[in-house]
Design an enzyme around this catalytic site. Structure first.
Site, PDB file in Angstrom:
ATOM      1  N   LYS A 165      77.426  37.444 -20.630  1.00 49.85           N
ATOM      2  CA  LYS A 165      76.816  37.116 -22.021  1.00 49.85           C
ATOM      3  C   LYS A 165      77.458  36.302 -22.879  1.00 49.85           C
ATOM      4  O   LYS A 165      77.055  35.667 -23.695  1.00 49.85           O
ATOM      5  CB  LYS A 165      76.307  38.469 -22.672  1.00 49.85           C
ATOM      6  CG  LYS A 165      75.367  39.093 -21.933  1.00 49.85           C
ATOM      7  CD  LYS A 165      73.932  38.748 -22.083  1.00 49.85           C
ATOM      8  CE  LYS A 165      72.883  39.481 -21.761  1.00 49.85           C
ATOM      9  NZ  LYS A 165      71.484  39.158 -22.041  1.00 49.85           N
ATOM     10  N   ASP A 195      69.961  33.917 -26.143  1.00 53.46           N
ATOM     11  CA  ASP A 195      71.076  34.701 -25.801  1.00 53.46           C
ATOM     12  C   ASP A 195      71.114  34.236 -24.261  1.00 53.46           C
ATOM     13  O   ASP A 195      70.595  34.710 -23.286  1.00 53.46           O
ATOM     14  CB  ASP A 195      70.821  36.020 -25.611  1.00 53.46           C
ATOM     15  CG  ASP A 195      72.244  36.877 -25.204  1.00 53.46           C
ATOM     16  OD1 ASP A 195      73.100  36.310 -25.141  1.00 53.46           O
ATOM     17  OD2 ASP A 195      71.908  37.891 -24.762  1.00 53.46           O
ATOM     18  N   HIS A 204      60.114  44.417 -22.010  1.00 57.99           N
ATOM     19  CA  HIS A 204      61.429  43.671 -21.097  1.00 57.99           C
ATOM     20  C   HIS A 204      62.390  44.895 -20.530  1.00 57.99           C
ATOM     21  O   HIS A 204      62.526  44.627 -19.199  1.00 57.99           O
ATOM     22  CB  HIS A 204      62.151  43.011 -22.155  1.00 57.99           C
ATOM     23  CG  HIS A 204      63.574  42.351 -21.625  1.00 57.99           C
ATOM     24  ND1 HIS A 204      63.484  41.547 -20.607  1.00 57.99           N
ATOM     25  CD2 HIS A 204      64.851  42.760 -21.769  1.00 57.99           C
ATOM     26  CE1 HIS A 204      64.928  41.376 -20.468  1.00 57.99           C
ATOM     27  NE2 HIS A 204      65.728  41.948 -21.038  1.00 57.99           N
ATOM     28  N   GLU A 217      67.273  34.047 -22.693  1.00 62.37           N
ATOM     29  CA  GLU A 217      66.374  35.116 -23.390  1.00 62.37           C
ATOM     30  C   GLU A 217      66.042  34.800 -24.732  1.00 62.37           C
ATOM     31  O   GLU A 217      66.685  34.506 -25.648  1.00 62.37           O
ATOM     32  CB  GLU A 217      67.470  36.352 -23.552  1.00 62.37           C
ATOM     33  CG  GLU A 217      67.821  36.945 -22.344  1.00 62.37           C
ATOM     34  CD  GLU A 217      68.669  38.398 -22.391  1.00 62.37           C
ATOM     35  OE1 GLU A 217      68.631  39.184 -21.414  1.00 62.37           O
ATOM     36  OE2 GLU A 217      69.227  38.597 -23.454  1.00 62.37           O
ATOM     37  N   GLU A 236      62.674  37.845 -15.494  1.00 63.52           N
ATOM     38  CA  GLU A 236      61.250  38.485 -15.472  1.00 63.52           C
ATOM     39  C   GLU A 236      60.341  37.629 -14.931  1.00 63.52           C
ATOM     40  O   GLU A 236      59.394  38.081 -14.040  1.00 63.52           O
ATOM     41  CB  GLU A 236      60.889  38.724 -16.899  1.00 63.52           C
ATOM     42  CG  GLU A 236      61.777  39.912 -17.404  1.00 63.52           C
ATOM     43  CD  GLU A 236      61.238  40.034 -18.950  1.00 63.52           C
ATOM     44  OE1 GLU A 236      60.422  40.930 -19.248  1.00 63.52           O
ATOM     45  OE2 GLU A 236      62.035  39.597 -19.587  1.00 63.52           O
ATOM     46  N   GLU A 247      64.637  35.388 -28.227  1.00 66.78           N
ATOM     47  CA  GLU A 247      64.969  36.424 -29.034  1.00 66.78           C
ATOM     48  C   GLU A 247      64.692  36.075 -30.639  1.00 66.78           C
ATOM     49  O   GLU A 247      64.600  34.528 -30.795  1.00 66.78           O
ATOM     50  CB  GLU A 247      66.515  36.973 -29.220  1.00 66.78           C
ATOM     51  CG  GLU A 247      66.815  37.346 -27.506  1.00 66.78           C
ATOM     52  CD  GLU A 247      67.907  38.310 -27.518  1.00 66.78           C
ATOM     53  OE1 GLU A 247      68.544  38.675 -28.747  1.00 66.78           O
ATOM     54  OE2 GLU A 247      68.504  38.339 -26.396  1.00 66.78           O
TER      55      GLU A 247
END
Length: 410
Positions: free
Chosen positions: A248, A228, A128, A194, A356, A196
């Protein structure tokens, strides 16, 4: 050898007695306060009345509205409780007393499992970090000089950690494209996820005390799935020089079920390799097991699997993250949460963020018959997790879901 449960449909499932995740629930047909239960098969075992009937001193722990009082009891007490619950669910003579307190999952509402104190998010996947570095700094080394010497992280906002199922309002903030003369204000146009894992502190420490890598089990109570949510355009404008902030802090979702560490005894694997050798306080040499976890993740967008990130590919271990988080003497409290950072593997179909998957918003990725580069209003994301079980099958960790709502303007 794991004993066989008498609970209908539970034997051989991803929620057999080799799992027994903790959660906080209420019955949907009751006005009772939230309390603690464990999942077995497609049921929740209501622990408070069972413990009261056994005249157990932990009864009041199970009557609590969060797992925090239970988590604070420490490793030995929680191991004993796990064995007691296993016996309740496997010994045939216990069935008559215990079965009336099994509540079907479709008759309960799950709640936030813990009161989160501090929240720290790490950046522990080399794939990442390399992808992000390549996207944003194509003419430079993708990893910054410190990355392979310490687990990089930032302190997040605990007050916006929410349980799975909570709807996510698209955040507002400042954004500025490189070609724009000045920043503008409005809804994020680059809303991202994200995928996680999150780790919860059970036993706290005192200010000035450090947690060694080998003492991870003494302080980590269990593991949750974690999303996240990230507003990349807000983050991109604000993060230099001090890092993530409003991009965030608007929401972080966690699963309502907490998988105990004991359920993951068969999932520990070696890390892919660390070069250079970490400094002594981050060394895994004194640990009695490997540092990685063989946990498979699925990213599901609007019912379609768009990525399968492998947690086994992570560079830094959760024990190293905790050791680094406390090496300066910072204390941890019961309920503190730290997250792994985005889980991404070496190939495209293993990338754990849409940043990504779209390679910097330039390449749309398929979502069934549709496609995306970022989240749109109405999109629903579900993160799913499985791991090898001690009985030879697999367990399913708590999933994390959230639907995007339009920004609140005006």
């Amino acid at each position: 050898m794991t004993a066989t449960t008498w609970v209908p449909g539970a034997a051989g499932s991803t929620h057999d007695v080799d799992h027994l995740p903790w959660g906080v629930f209420t019955r949907t047909d009751s006005d009772d306060a939230p309390r603690v239960g464990v999942r077995i098969g497609d049921f929740v075992l209501d622990l408070a009345p069972v413990a009261a009937a056994d005249v157990r001193p932990e009864t009041q722990l199970f009557e609590a509205a969060t797992l925090n009082p239970l988590m604070a009891q420490g490793r030995a007490v929680n191991a004993e409780l796990r064995q007691w619950i296993t016996d309740l669910l496997t010994v045939p003579s216990e069935r008559g007393d215990v079965e009336p307190h099994l509540v079907p999952l479709d008759e309960v509402t799950m709640h936030m499992p813990v009161e989160v104190g501090d929240y720290v998010d790490f950046y522990a996947s080399e794939h990442h970090a390399s992808n992000v570095g390549t996207i944003f700094r194509p003419d430079q080394e993708p990893l910054l000089p410190n990355w392979k010497h310490l687990p990089v992280g930032y302190h997040g906002r605990s007050g916006t950690v929410v349980p799975s199922g909570t709807e996510i309002v698209r955040p507002l903030g400042q954004r500025k494209n490189p070609s724009d003369p000045a920043p503008v204000f409005g809804p994020s146009g680059r809303l991202d996820i994200e995928a996680e894992l999150g780790f919860l502190v059970g036993t706290p420490t005192s200010l000035g005390e450090r947690v060694a890598v080998a003492d991870f089990d003494d302080h980590c109570f269990g593991i949750v799935g974690l999303n996240d949510w990230s507003a990349r355009d807000i983050q991109g404008w604000e993060y230099v020089p001090l890092g993530p902030f409003l991009g965030k802090s608007f929401a972080t979702s966690i699963s309502t079920w907490v998988t105990p560490l004991a359920a993951l005894d068969a999932a520990w694997v070696d890390l892919p390799g660390q070069d250079p050798e970490p400094l002594p306080y981050l060394s895994l040499e004194d640990s009695d097991r490997p540092g990685g976890l063989d946990i498979a993740v699925e990213v599901v967008l609007n019912g379609h699997v768009v990525s399968r990130p492998p947690y086994s590919s992570m560079y830094w271990s959760p024990a190293q993250m905790l050791a680094h988080m406390t090496v300066n003497g910072a204390s941890v409290r019961t309920g503190d949460l730290w997250a792994s950072g985005t889980v991404s593997g070496p190939v495209r179909e293993e990338r754990g963020s849409f940043l990504e998957l779209s390679w910097g918003w330039r390449e749309a990725f398929p979502v069934g018959d549709d496609e995306r580069i970022a989240l749109e209003d109405g999109d629903e994301v579900v993160l799913r997790y499985t791991a090898p079980s001690v009985s030879g099958g697999r367990i399913a960790l708590g999933e994390v879901s959230g639907r995007v709502l339009p920004a609140r303007i005006g």
